[in-house]
Design a protein around this motif. Structure first.
Motif, PDB file in Angstrom:
ATOM      1  N   ARG A   1     -13.409  20.705  28.381  1.00  0.00           N
ATOM      2  CA  ARG A   1     -13.514  20.223  29.748  1.00  0.00           C
ATOM      3  C   ARG A   1     -14.632  19.205  29.898  1.00  0.00           C
ATOM      4  N   ARG A   2     -15.691  19.366  29.123  1.00  0.00           N
ATOM      5  CA  ARG A   2     -16.762  18.374  29.191  1.00  0.00           C
ATOM      6  C   ARG A   2     -16.279  17.033  28.677  1.00  0.00           C
ATOM      7  N   ALA A   3     -15.411  17.045  27.683  1.00  0.00           N
ATOM      8  CA  ALA A   3     -14.880  15.792  27.157  1.00  0.00           C
ATOM      9  C   ALA A   3     -13.963  15.107  28.164  1.00  0.00           C
ATOM     10  N   GLU A   4     -13.348  15.884  29.062  1.00  0.00           N
ATOM     11  CA  GLU A   4     -12.470  15.283  30.059  1.00  0.00           C
ATOM     12  C   GLU A   4     -13.232  14.436  31.077  1.00  0.00           C
ATOM     13  N   THR A   5     -14.523  14.687  31.234  1.00  0.00           N
ATOM     14  CA  THR A   5     -15.324  13.902  32.176  1.00  0.00           C
ATOM     15  C   THR A   5     -15.845  12.607  31.563  1.00  0.00           C
ATOM     16  N   LEU A   6     -15.627  12.403  30.274  1.00  0.00           N
ATOM     17  CA  LEU A   6     -15.976  11.140  29.626  1.00  0.00           C
ATOM     18  C   LEU A   6     -14.753  10.228  29.716  1.00  0.00           C
ATOM     19  N   ILE A   7     -14.881   9.135  30.439  1.00  0.00           N
ATOM     20  CA  ILE A   7     -13.729   8.287  30.741  1.00  0.00           C
ATOM     21  C   ILE A   7     -13.863   6.953  30.024  1.00  0.00           C
ATOM     22  N   PHE A   8     -12.714   6.360  29.747  1.00  0.00           N
ATOM     23  CA  PHE A   8     -12.633   5.042  29.131  1.00  0.00           C
ATOM     24  C   PHE A   8     -11.827   4.126  30.045  1.00  0.00           C
ATOM     25  N   SER A   9     -12.098   2.844  29.931  1.00  0.00           N
ATOM     26  CA  SER A   9     -11.311   1.876  30.685  1.00  0.00           C
ATOM     27  C   SER A   9      -9.878   1.859  30.174  1.00  0.00           C
ATOM     28  N   LYS A  10      -8.954   1.574  31.084  1.00  0.00           N
ATOM     29  CA  LYS A  10      -7.545   1.577  30.722  1.00  0.00           C
ATOM     30  C   LYS A  10      -7.221   0.440  29.761  1.00  0.00           C
ATOM     31  N   HIS A  11      -7.905  -0.672  29.902  1.00  0.00           N
ATOM     32  CA  HIS A  11      -7.669  -1.831  29.051  1.00  0.00           C
ATOM     33  C   HIS A  11      -8.961  -2.241  28.362  1.00  0.00           C
ATOM     34  N   ALA A  12      -8.811  -2.853  27.218  1.00  0.00           N
ATOM     35  CA  ALA A  12      -9.905  -3.543  26.545  1.00  0.00           C
ATOM     36  C   ALA A  12      -9.769  -5.040  26.803  1.00  0.00           C
TER      37      ALA A  12
ATOM     38  N   VAL B   1     -23.610  18.262  24.350  1.00  0.00           N
ATOM     39  CA  VAL B   1     -23.672  18.661  25.751  1.00  0.00           C
ATOM     40  C   VAL B   1     -25.066  19.182  26.060  1.00  0.00           C
ATOM     41  N   GLU B   2     -25.657  18.678  27.118  1.00  0.00           N
ATOM     42  CA  GLU B   2     -27.048  19.003  27.430  1.00  0.00           C
ATOM     43  C   GLU B   2     -27.228  20.471  27.775  1.00  0.00           C
ATOM     44  N   THR B   3     -26.289  21.068  28.477  1.00  0.00           N
ATOM     45  CA  THR B   3     -26.452  22.440  28.954  1.00  0.00           C
ATOM     46  C   THR B   3     -26.210  23.488  27.880  1.00  0.00           C
ATOM     47  N   THR B   4     -25.309  23.211  26.932  1.00  0.00           N
ATOM     48  CA  THR B   4     -24.940  24.216  25.930  1.00  0.00           C
ATOM     49  C   THR B   4     -25.363  23.855  24.510  1.00  0.00           C
ATOM     50  N   GLY B   5     -25.632  22.589  24.243  1.00  0.00           N
ATOM     51  CA  GLY B   5     -25.994  22.179  22.890  1.00  0.00           C
ATOM     52  C   GLY B   5     -24.828  22.101  21.944  1.00  0.00           C
ATOM     53  N   ILE B   6     -23.603  22.055  22.466  1.00  0.00           N
ATOM     54  CA  ILE B   6     -22.400  21.988  21.636  1.00  0.00           C
ATOM     55  C   ILE B   6     -21.946  20.536  21.537  1.00  0.00           C
ATOM     56  N   THR B   7     -21.513  20.143  20.363  1.00  0.00           N
ATOM     57  CA  THR B   7     -21.029  18.788  20.148  1.00  0.00           C
ATOM     58  C   THR B   7     -19.640  18.628  20.767  1.00  0.00           C
ATOM     59  N   THR B   8     -19.466  17.560  21.530  1.00  0.00           N
ATOM     60  CA  THR B   8     -18.182  17.259  22.144  1.00  0.00           C
ATOM     61  C   THR B   8     -17.726  15.875  21.712  1.00  0.00           C
ATOM     62  N   GLN B   9     -16.435  15.652  21.780  1.00  0.00           N
ATOM     63  CA  GLN B   9     -15.871  14.374  21.330  1.00  0.00           C
ATOM     64  C   GLN B   9     -14.730  13.970  22.256  1.00  0.00           C
ATOM     65  N   ALA B  10     -14.734  12.709  22.633  1.00  0.00           N
ATOM     66  CA  ALA B  10     -13.660  12.144  23.446  1.00  0.00           C
ATOM     67  C   ALA B  10     -13.117  10.925  22.715  1.00  0.00           C
ATOM     68  N   ARG B  11     -11.784  10.775  22.731  1.00  0.00           N
ATOM     69  CA  ARG B  11     -11.145   9.694  21.978  1.00  0.00           C
ATOM     70  C   ARG B  11     -10.136   8.965  22.856  1.00  0.00           C
ATOM     71  N   THR B  12      -9.923   7.716  22.533  1.00  0.00           N
ATOM     72  CA  THR B  12      -8.878   6.918  23.151  1.00  0.00           C
ATOM     73  C   THR B  12      -8.510   5.798  22.185  1.00  0.00           C
ATOM     74  N   SER B  13      -7.464   5.066  22.514  1.00  0.00           N
ATOM     75  CA  SER B  13      -7.036   3.958  21.665  1.00  0.00           C
ATOM     76  C   SER B  13      -6.437   2.868  22.543  1.00  0.00           C
ATOM     77  N   TYR B  14      -6.440   1.650  22.009  1.00  0.00           N
ATOM     78  CA  TYR B  14      -5.917   0.484  22.720  1.00  0.00           C
ATOM     79  C   TYR B  14      -4.913  -0.226  21.813  1.00  0.00           C
ATOM     80  N   LEU B  15      -3.675  -0.324  22.292  1.00  0.00           N
ATOM     81  CA  LEU B  15      -2.655  -1.075  21.577  1.00  0.00           C
ATOM     82  C   LEU B  15      -2.754  -2.552  21.916  1.00  0.00           C
ATOM     83  N   SER B  16      -1.935  -3.352  21.278  1.00  0.00           N
ATOM     84  CA  SER B  16      -1.995  -4.799  21.483  1.00  0.00           C
ATOM     85  C   SER B  16      -1.758  -5.168  22.940  1.00  0.00           C
TER      86      SER B  16
END
Length: 297
Positions: free
Chosen positions: A89-100, A203-218
């Motif tokens: 859930r913490r990773a869900e709050t990390l957002i990326f732009s829809k386009h590059a 994560v600052e509150t728990t000390g657990i490593t989180t990861q968020a990913r996205t990709s951009y096609l042509s």
């Protein structure tokens, strides 16, 4: 209940003589059996009630209760830990732009994306990695359908670490060492590439490593556009407007590749159009100069 049934079956609840050895001492009722069960479960051991060598079944029940108690404690701790961690859930709050976007920045052709964090609690030691996945062919003629190539991020510190206190634009300078060096606006439309972006942090509150990913096609990479500013200053404080997070605006950008720009003399020869009023002679000179650079626009 089991300890009370054991004491009842063995006759420990009845008053016996001094020679009688019970399975568990000092058990005279259901309440005392319940208290002994709690002492075994939490290993308190007040000393008034204890097991004897009289009943083998009592020893087996004691061992089974200890094992079951350890399993229950482990399951409860795991459930509590999972509820407090909430790494996904913490990773869900990390957002990326829809386009590059690809545009000119600091007199260099750059590939840019925007990332942000919707929570007030910060991500510690945040780092961004980017890779290009595309079809390549080796010098020996071997075709690699999914070749992964790292992209270096332009950071004055020299590392990929970022301070994600507000939405940031992650920039990659397209130079000779970039896998996008030969990419132009035309080849981007007909190309088959994908840029993968990975944001990692603690994560600052728990000390657990989180990861968020996205990709951009042509088709998700916009040539000749840049991101609109989301940070404004009001009465000495900064405000972030997340409604403009993915908004872009068109900017003058050469449509040729960075390789072609270097061969033609670089971006120093490319000048942005000026809409300010000038005399006729200077306008004509500017138009002639842009006409000479039409091969790179």
């Amino acid at each position: 209940m089991i300890w009370w049934l054991l004491a009842f079956a063995h006759g420990d609840l009845d008053q016996k003589g001094d020679d009688f050895v019970p399975c568990v001492t000092s058990i005279h009722s259901f309440t005392s059996a319940f208290l002994f069960s709690i002492e075994v479960q939490v290993t308190i051991g007040f000393g008034g009630r204890m097991i004897t060598e009289e009943c083998v079944s009592a020893i087996i029940i004691l061992i089974v209760q200890n094992i079951v108690g350890l399993v229950i404690n482990a399951i409860m701790l795991g459930c509590i830990f999972m509820k407090t961690a909430q790494a996904n859930r913490r990773a869900e709050t990390l957002i990326f732009s829809k386009h590059a976007v690809i545009a000119v920045r600091n007199s260099k052709l750059c590939f840019m994306i925007r990332i942000g964090d919707l929570r007030k609690s910060m991500i510690i030691s945040a780092a961004v990695r980017m890779q290009v996945v595309r079809r390549t062919t080796t010098y020996e003629g071997e075709v690699v359908p999914l070749d992964q190539i790292d992209i270096q991020i332009d950071n004055p510190v020299g590392t990929n670490g970022i301070f994600l206190v507000a939405p940031l634009i992650i920039c990659h300078v397209i130079d000779k060492n970039s896998p996008l060096y030969e990419l132009s606006a035309e080849t981007l439309q007909h190309g088959d590439i994908e840029v993968i972006v990975v944001l990692e942090g603690v994560v600052e509150t728990t000390g657990i490593t989180t990861q968020a990913r996205t990709s951009y096609l042509s088709e998700e990479i916009l040539w000749g556009q840049r991101f609109v500013s989301t940070v404004t200053e009001e009465e000495g404080t900064y405000a972030v407007d997340y409604s403009k997070f993915g908004n872009t605006v068109k900017v003058p950008t050469p449509s040729c590749s960075a390789k072609k720009l270097d061969e033609d003399g670089g971006l120093a020869r490319f000048k942005l159009p000026d809409s300010s009023p000038r005399d006729t002679v200077r306008k004509r000179r500017l138009s002639l100069r842009l006409k000479q650079l039409s091969t790179c626009q």
